[in-house]
Design a protein around this motif. Structure first.
Motif, short mmCIF file in Angstrom:
data_model
loop_
_atom_site.label_atom_id
_atom_site.label_comp_id
_atom_site.label_asym_id
_atom_site.label_seq_id
_atom_site.Cartn_x
_atom_site.Cartn_y
_atom_site.Cartn_z
N CYS A 540 0.82 -1.22 0.00
CA CYS A 540 0.00 0.00 0.00
C CYS A 540 0.85 1.27 0.00
N GLU A 541 2.14 1.13 0.36
CA GLU A 541 3.03 2.29 0.24
C GLU A 541 3.59 2.30 -1.18
N PHE A 542 3.87 3.51 -1.68
CA PHE A 542 4.49 3.60 -3.01
C PHE A 542 6.01 3.64 -2.83
N ARG A 543 6.58 2.46 -2.69
CA ARG A 543 8.04 2.35 -2.59
C ARG A 543 8.55 1.71 -3.87
N ASP A 544 9.75 2.06 -4.26
CA ASP A 544 10.28 1.50 -5.50
C ASP A 544 10.95 0.15 -5.25
N HIS A 545 11.54 -0.41 -6.27
CA HIS A 545 12.13 -1.76 -6.19
C HIS A 545 13.27 -1.84 -5.19
N ARG A 546 13.81 -0.65 -4.79
CA ARG A 546 14.87 -0.67 -3.77
C ARG A 546 14.31 -0.38 -2.38
N GLY A 547 13.00 -0.18 -2.31
CA GLY A 547 12.38 0.10 -1.01
C GLY A 547 12.30 1.58 -0.70
N ALA A 548 12.73 2.44 -1.63
CA ALA A 548 12.70 3.89 -1.37
C ALA A 548 11.29 4.44 -1.60
N ILE A 549 10.92 5.38 -0.76
CA ILE A 549 9.61 6.04 -0.92
C ILE A 549 9.63 6.84 -2.22
N MET A 550 8.63 6.67 -3.04
CA MET A 550 8.60 7.39 -4.32
C MET A 550 8.16 8.83 -4.11
N ASN A 551 8.83 9.71 -4.78
CA ASN A 551 8.46 11.13 -4.72
C ASN A 551 8.18 11.57 -6.14
N ILE A 552 6.94 11.49 -6.52
CA ILE A 552 6.55 11.76 -7.92
C ILE A 552 6.24 13.25 -8.08
N ASP A 553 6.69 13.81 -9.17
CA ASP A 553 6.46 15.23 -9.44
C ASP A 553 5.11 15.38 -10.18
#
Ligand SMILES: Cc1ncc(C[n+]2csc(CCOP(=O)(O)OP(=O)(O)O)c2C)c(N)n1
Ligand SMILES: O=C1C[C@@H](O)[C@H](O)[C@@H](O)C1=O
Ligand SMILES: [Mg+2]
Length: 637
Positions: A540-553
């Motif tokens: 349910c979190e938007f984390r990328d394949h490395r586990g980082a929180i995504m910060n979409i512009d």
């Protein structure tokens, strides 16, 4: 038969739509405002040709996604209190399939929309025509059959003359407040272009009367008796009250007998919150004041409500041992709920008639109403001033994310803004007659609790289907209905990602909308739900394949479409952005990065969700046990 006129099926359809009028409280207005189109081979040569040749007064819009444009049409009808509609035409196959979600949205919310998807060939000559899936057990089955369960009326036109009876039936449904919903007429793509000698009488001006259904003497006597016997009645205002325009009657009734008033999402803003007896939203997403009044009440006067799980806290919001229900609704089905006393009638007419029968009555709420309201107002003030701390921060959604995780979000999104703080800042900054619109995620909860309405009919929540993707498209529909008002779509990042393509239509057509984008990088409310019921944080979190929180512009995306955009991560920046956005003619998007777990929650609510009965996790077992305990107190039906 009189004179005839030779027209194609599609030309006859467009001519007919131009001649439909509605009469409500003596005011007669055209019923069909326009048509949303996404053309394909199934409809461009039929309905497209007819509209190009002579649209009459119909406004024609080019949508970008069938679901999106149908949501715009639905929102338009909702904003117009169901007294005006748009039709929506789609090509066959995928275009039709894209309408299914929107049709269901209209159905769940009792909102009229005319859906006109093209169908496969009536002649079957080219079969399989492009996009025909060839169901082996029956060639009569097409994608359009998927619209049957989500339509209030459904028909397939295989011959031009069928159109006449079909349209009459569709408009009878579309203009009936008790059965309002989607009417779907699927027209075979070859039939659209086929001609017929139509009786000219079919195209005469036709007025559909939306008369107010009057309550019977028996119903009124029984209802008045029930209220007189009650010590603490409660007015529960649903969507039916709004559509009926019952504001003045509700205020007068509440004032005369000192009865508190609470509201559902659909009913919200029928009466402005500034009314002294107004205690706000009720149920799962309710205020402490409304939920306390509901628990204390011994009679609930439900006006135009479906008593959904969110309104009744899954049938735990009331003390069912002592509480009775008086259900006023134009739909007889709805009045049967919770063993209520049925008054099958219009809200405004019923409240006015009941008012006359209650002289001398007064509830025992006394000063309790003001006491509950001021306690809630203080709590709302607190929620408007939440400030994030790097240590020891106690978010509204407790015990899910450790401080390090919250700090990680603050760093990744570059924000310390709490969702409740942002929402209240918006509420204060927009002009009070603006339309606020939303539908899914955690924001409906904050809106239901925290959005204080000062001007009636300015709150637009689609919570019958809570369909992600309604917000942006709906904002366009609301703006078409109220072109002089600012419209604010309150939308989460998840919902924005799901569907926002009608922003392009808004920009293209110069219909300004404002998108207030709350980016918490995830499906926040579902994350709350899973973690609140013993689960981990799973998908349910938007984390990328490395586990980082995504910060979409997101601002950049909207800027790419041509919107004026802002990035605002403090309450002050949000308010400054809104002030600037008010001066723009073009659609705007204000991107706010907000911290997860900072939405409002609680206030004596409960929602029955399907927790796993068997699990290796103690937390899930505990959640299941809590649910079983709550179910003991819930009414079973
Ligand atoms: C079309 C659709 N799909 C799935 C859902 C289930 N659902 C409800 S809220 C939600 C997440 C919403 O995320 P977001 O819009 O970011 O709002 P947040 O809860 O984070 O505030 C999902 C997946 C839904 N309501 N509608
Ligand atoms: O599943 C859901 C949970 C609700 O909290 C949310 O508002 C709604 O959009 C939904 O679909
Ligand atoms: Mg989100």
């Amino acid at each position: 038969m009189g004179q005839t006129v030779r027209l194609t099926t599609a030309q006859a359809l467009i001519k007919f739509l131009n001649q439909q009028y509605i009469s409500f409280d003596g005011e007669e207005t055209p019923f069909v405002e326009g048509v949303f189109t996404v053309f394909g081979h199934g409809n461009v040569l039929g309905i497209g040709q007819a509209l190009e040749q002579d649209p009459g007064h119909l406004k024609v819009f080019q949508g970008k996604n069938e679901q999106g444009m149908a949501h715009s049409a639905i929102a338009y009808a909702k904003e117009k209190l169901r007294r005006s509609i748009y039709a929506v035409t789609a090509s066959s196959g995928p275009g039709s399939a894209n309408l299914v979600t929107a049709a269901a949205t209209a159905l769940a919310n009792n909102l009229p929309v005319l859906l006109l998807p093209a169908d496969t060939f009536a002649s079957r000559q080219p079969d399989p025509v492009l996009q025909q899936f060839e169901q082996e057990y029956s060639f009569a089955v097409t994608t359009n059959d998927a619209l049957k369960p989500v339509s209030r009326y459904w028909d397939r036109i295989t011959r031009p003359e069928q159109l006449m009876s079909s349209l009459l039936r569709a408009f009878e449904v579309l203009t009936d407040p008790a059965r309002s919903g989607p009417a779907t007429i699927c027209i075979c793509q070859d039939t659209e272009g086929e001609a017929f000698d139509y009786d000219e009488g079919f195209f005469r001006k036709r007025v559909h009367y939306m008369d107010r259904l009057q309550p019977s003497e028996r119903e009124l006597d029984a209802a008045a008796q029930l209220i007189r016997a009650s010590r603490k009645p409660l007015l529960l205002v649903g969507g039916g009250a709004k559509y009926s325009g019952a504001r003045e009657e509700l205020i007068a009734f509440s004032q005369a007998y000192n009865i508190p008033l609470v509201e559902t999402h659909a009913g919200k803003s029928t009466v402005e919150y500034t009314f002294a007896n107004h205690l706000g939203g009720t149920g799962v997403l309710g205020t402490s004041a409304a939920n306390a009044a509901a628990r204390e009440a011994d009679l609930v006067i439900g006006i135009g409500t479906r008593y959904t799980d969110f309104t009744t806290s899954s049938k735990t919001a009331f003390d069912f041992d002592k509480t009775s229900f008086l259900n006023i609704n134009v739909s007889r089905m709805q009045t049967y709920k919770l063993e209520g006393l049925s008054v099958v009638a219009d809200a405004k007419a019923s409240i006015a008639a009941l008012h006359e029968r209650l002289g001398g009555y007064e509830s025992e709420f006394g000063a309790r109403i003001a006491e509950l309201k001021s306690a809630w107002d203080a709590e709302r003030n607190r929620l408007g001033g939440i400030s994030f701390e790097r240590e020891g921060f106690d978010p509204e959604i407790k015990g899910h994310f450790a401080q390090e995780t919250l700090n990680e979000y603050a760093d990744a999104l570059g924000t310390e803004l709490a969702q409740t703080t942002a929402l209240i800042a918006i509420n204060e900054a927009v002009s009070p007659d603006s339309i606020v619109i939303s539908s899914a995620g955690s924001l409906p909860g904050d809106l239901q609790r925290l959005w204080n309405v000062k001007v009636p009919n300015t709150y637009h929540l689609e919570y019958g289907y809570s369909c992600m993707g309604y917000e942006v498209a709906g904002a366009l529909g609301a703006r078409l209905a109220k072109p002089d008002r600012e419209v604010y779509a309150i939308v989460g990042d998840g919902s924005f990602l799901m569907l926002h393509s009608e922003l392009v239509t808004a920009l293209q057509t110069g219909n300004k909308i404002n998108i207030m984008l709350f980016d918490n990088s995830g499906f926040g409310c579902i994350n709350n739900l899973q973690m609140g019921n013993g689960g981990g944080s799973f998908q349910c979190e938007f984390r990328d394949h490395r586990g980082a929180i995504m910060n979409i512009d997101y601002a950049k995306i909207a800027e790419g479409y041509g919107a004026k955009v802002y990035r605002a991560n403090t309450a002050e920046e949000v308010q400054a952005a809104i002030e600037d956005a008010k001066r723009q003619d073009v659609s705007t998007l204000i991107e706010m990065k907000v911290l997860p777990k900072t939405m409002s929650e609680g206030y004596d609510n409960w929602w029955n969700v399907g927790v796993a009965e068997v699990s290796g996790s103690e937390a899930v077992q505990a959640a299941y046990a809590r649910r079983a305990e709550m179910l003991k107190t819930a009414k079973q039906y």
